[in-house]
Design a protein around this motif. Structure first.
Motif, short mmCIF file in Angstrom:
data_model
loop_
_atom_site.label_atom_id
_atom_site.label_comp_id
_atom_site.label_asym_id
_atom_site.label_seq_id
_atom_site.Cartn_x
_atom_site.Cartn_y
_atom_site.Cartn_z
N VAL A 1 1.08 -1.42 0.04
CA VAL A 1 0.21 0.11 -0.10
C VAL A 1 0.85 1.16 -0.02
N ARG A 2 1.94 1.43 0.72
CA ARG A 2 2.69 2.54 0.72
C ARG A 2 3.56 2.73 -0.64
N SER B 1 0.98 4.04 -2.97
CA SER B 1 0.61 5.46 -2.80
C SER B 1 1.78 6.42 -3.25
N ASP B 2 3.10 5.79 -2.98
CA ASP B 2 4.10 6.63 -3.08
C ASP B 2 4.34 6.69 -4.95
N ALA C 1 1.80 6.47 -7.09
CA ALA C 1 0.73 7.40 -7.24
C ALA C 1 1.20 8.73 -7.15
N LYS C 2 1.63 9.32 -5.97
CA LYS C 2 2.03 10.45 -5.96
C LYS C 2 3.09 11.10 -6.89
#
Length: 152
Positions: free
Chosen positions: A40-41, A44-45, A47-48
């Motif tokens: 998940v981390r 999200s990284d 995606a950012k």
């Protein structure tokens, strides 16, 4: 992430995990959960980073925390020169003093700087008009409200 969990809560969670999953399956469950959190981390990284690359070079220093309205306003207020002057002006403003001056002006009294009746900043009633800033004392004789037999 878990900075607000105390020792007692942590021990309770460990005991509960041992009871629910058993001592044999617990290491496998911990590995699966940690692997899931890591994925998940990473997601999200990435995606950012994708969003930053799509926005272009002018948004290179863009932070997603700036999307929080409080953080955004705080940054904008720190950067604005007029707002710094406004903060300085607000720091020099004494609201209680200004309210007393306005009340004195409304009631036609001279501003008083000394303490009256043992309480600092208290202004006595002039010409029978009550001081709205002073806390009203209870009357010495108890007054009974009018009795209305139809209302009871």
């Amino acid at each position: 992430m878990f900075s607000d969990i105390g020792a007692l809560e942590l021990v309770t969670l460990v005991v509960l995990a041992v009871l629910v999953f058993g001592p044999d399956k617990l290491p496998k469950v911990i590995q699966d959960v940690s692997r899931f959190v890591r994925k998940v981390r990473d997601f999200s990284d990435s995606a950012k980073e994708d969003i930053r690359s799509e926005l272009g070079p002018e948004f290179k220093d863009f932070e997603f925390e700036d999307l929080n309205p409080k953080t955004f306003l705080r940054k904008q207020m720190e950067q604005n020169e007029d707002l710094r002057e406004l903060k300085e002006l607000r720091g020099s403003f004494d609201l209680k003093k200004e309210m007393n001056e306005v009340a004195d002006a409304v009631h036609g009294r001279e501003p008083q700087t000394s303490a009256v009746n043992g309480s600092p900043g208290a202004v006595p009633a002039v010409n029978g008009t009550p001081d709205l800033l002073k806390k009203q004392d209870k009357p010495d004789t108890p007054e009974r409200p009018p009795y209305d037999s139809d209302a009871t």
